[in-house]
Design an enzyme around this catalytic site. Structure first.
Site, short mmCIF file in Angstrom:
data_model
loop_
_atom_site.label_atom_id
_atom_site.label_comp_id
_atom_site.label_asym_id
_atom_site.label_seq_id
_atom_site.Cartn_x
_atom_site.Cartn_y
_atom_site.Cartn_z
N ASP A 159 -2.45 -34.58 31.61
CA ASP A 159 -3.04 -34.91 30.30
C ASP A 159 -3.51 -33.60 29.67
OD1 ASP A 159 -4.10 -36.50 28.16
OD2 ASP A 159 -6.08 -36.48 29.09
N SER A 160 -3.95 -33.69 28.43
CA SER A 160 -4.51 -32.51 27.78
C SER A 160 -5.91 -32.20 28.29
CB SER A 160 -4.59 -32.76 26.27
OG SER A 160 -5.39 -33.91 26.04
N CYS A 190 -0.97 -39.49 29.14
CA CYS A 190 -1.37 -39.10 27.79
C CYS A 190 -0.41 -39.78 26.81
CB CYS A 190 -1.27 -37.59 27.64
SG CYS A 190 -1.52 -36.99 25.96
N GLU A 214 -14.63 -36.49 26.11
CA GLU A 214 -14.75 -35.22 26.85
C GLU A 214 -16.24 -34.89 27.06
OE1 GLU A 214 -12.57 -32.71 28.07
OE2 GLU A 214 -10.84 -34.01 27.74
N CYS A 240 -5.10 -44.11 23.68
CA CYS A 240 -5.33 -42.74 24.11
C CYS A 240 -6.04 -42.87 25.45
CB CYS A 240 -6.23 -42.00 23.11
SG CYS A 240 -6.83 -40.41 23.74
N HIS A 263 -8.09 -41.13 26.91
CA HIS A 263 -9.51 -40.79 26.90
C HIS A 263 -10.40 -42.02 26.60
CE1 HIS A 263 -8.28 -36.55 26.69
NE2 HIS A 263 -9.55 -36.22 26.86
N1 DGL Z 1 -5.49 -38.26 26.20
C1 DGL Z 1 -4.51 -38.01 25.22
C2 DGL Z 1 -3.80 -39.28 24.79
O1 DGL Z 1 -3.69 -40.22 25.55
C3 DGL Z 1 -4.80 -37.12 24.03
C4 DGL Z 1 -6.07 -36.42 23.84
C5 DGL Z 1 -5.93 -35.19 22.94
O2 DGL Z 1 -6.00 -35.32 21.71
O3 DGL Z 1 -5.71 -34.12 23.50
O4 DGL Z 1 -3.26 -39.37 23.71
#
Ligand code: DGL
Length: 264
Positions: A10-11, A74, A152, A188, A190
């Site tokens: 993931d990022s 992600c 985050e 997402c 997150h």
């Molecule tokens: N966790 C990522 C997703 O599922 C993206 C988060 C980011 O913007 O870096 O899209």
């Protein structure tokens, strides 16, 4: 014995929501969790930037860690670059795409919200999922880079203001027909990490849906019949940017079974 890890990518910390579901199903799975902190955030980047970055980086990571399977945990990277990654690597790759299909199975009002990053919600991939699996639903979308930052912050032990979650949800419920939303897709990885904050900020009870349980089942299916180490190995968290020395984050990572931290 087969010690090859499953590599989660993931990022940032978002993929931990997918890792948690996978570990619950496969407790002996050795894990390398990669956060592309040098490239974070993905959600505000262009398609071209993601398409250039993700396959190349995953190629290098596959060489270094020799995983048995890669999970792109992600939605942004998966909806833009999954096909390119699969084409470039000879390791099986599982992607994470918005859980519109399961949402359509549970929505009673037939109005579904999709909450993702700005990059994810504009993808044709999402149009396609909505058409194929939620053709009789109104599918409203909102892209929020702020919600990624809030998740985050939470995992770095930083307190976040409940009003910010309510304002983000307002952008979804405030759309035409939005008051009827009964199901929200956390599109997402997150966002399940701030599920409680989102539920508390919603104007009425909402069913939140995400793809992590389905991804865990897919990993189990694709690794069926393979050996796992007898003891669950300590997982490793890898950051592509400078090592994240935040002690709250280290404790969070340890809670997800990632007690070694490494910087690339
Ligand atoms: N966790 C990522 C997703 O599922 C993206 C988060 C980011 O913007 O870096 O899209």
């Amino acid at each position: 014995m087969d010690n090859r890890p499953v590599l989660f990518f993931d990022s940032g910390v978002g993929g931990l929501s997918v890792l948690a579901a996978a570990r619950a199903l496969l407790p002996q799975m050795p894990v390398v969790y990669v956060a592309d902190s040098a490239g974070f955030p993905y959600g505000t980047k262009s398609e071209a930037e993601i398409a250039a970055r993700v396959p190349a980086l995953l190629g290098r990571l596959a060489e270094r860690y020799r995983p048995r399977l890669i999970v792109i945990a992600c939605n942004t990277a998966s909806t833009i670059a999954l096909a390119a990654v699969r084409g470039a690597l000879d390791v099986p790759v599982v992607g994470t795409v918005p859980a519109i299909k399961p949402a359509a199975l549970v929505s009673k009002t037939r109005v579904i919200g999709v909450l993702g990053t700005p990059a994810t919600v504009r993808q044709p991939y999402v149009d396609d999922l909505a058409q194929r699996f939620a053709g009789d639903c109104i599918v409203l979308r909102h892209g929020s880079a702020e919600l990624v930052e809030l998740a985050e912050a939470k995992l770095h032990g930083i307190a976040t203001d409940p009003a910010r979650y309510a304002a983000i949800l307002d952008d979804l419920f405030g759309q035409e027909g939005g008051a009827q939303i009964d199901t929200i897709v956390n599109a997402c990885t997150h966002f399940p990490l701030v599920a409680e904050e989102l539920a508390a900020a919603a104007p009425h009870p909402i069913t939140f849906v995400d793809g992590s349980a389905g991804i865990a089942r897919r990993i189990a299916f694709l690794t069926d019949g393979q050996d796992w180490p007898d003891q669950p190995a300590q997982g490793r968290a890898v950051f592509t940017g400078s090592a994240d020395a935040n002690p709250a984050l280290a404790a969070t990572l340890a809670g997800f079974g990632l007690s070694e931290i490494e910087t690339l």
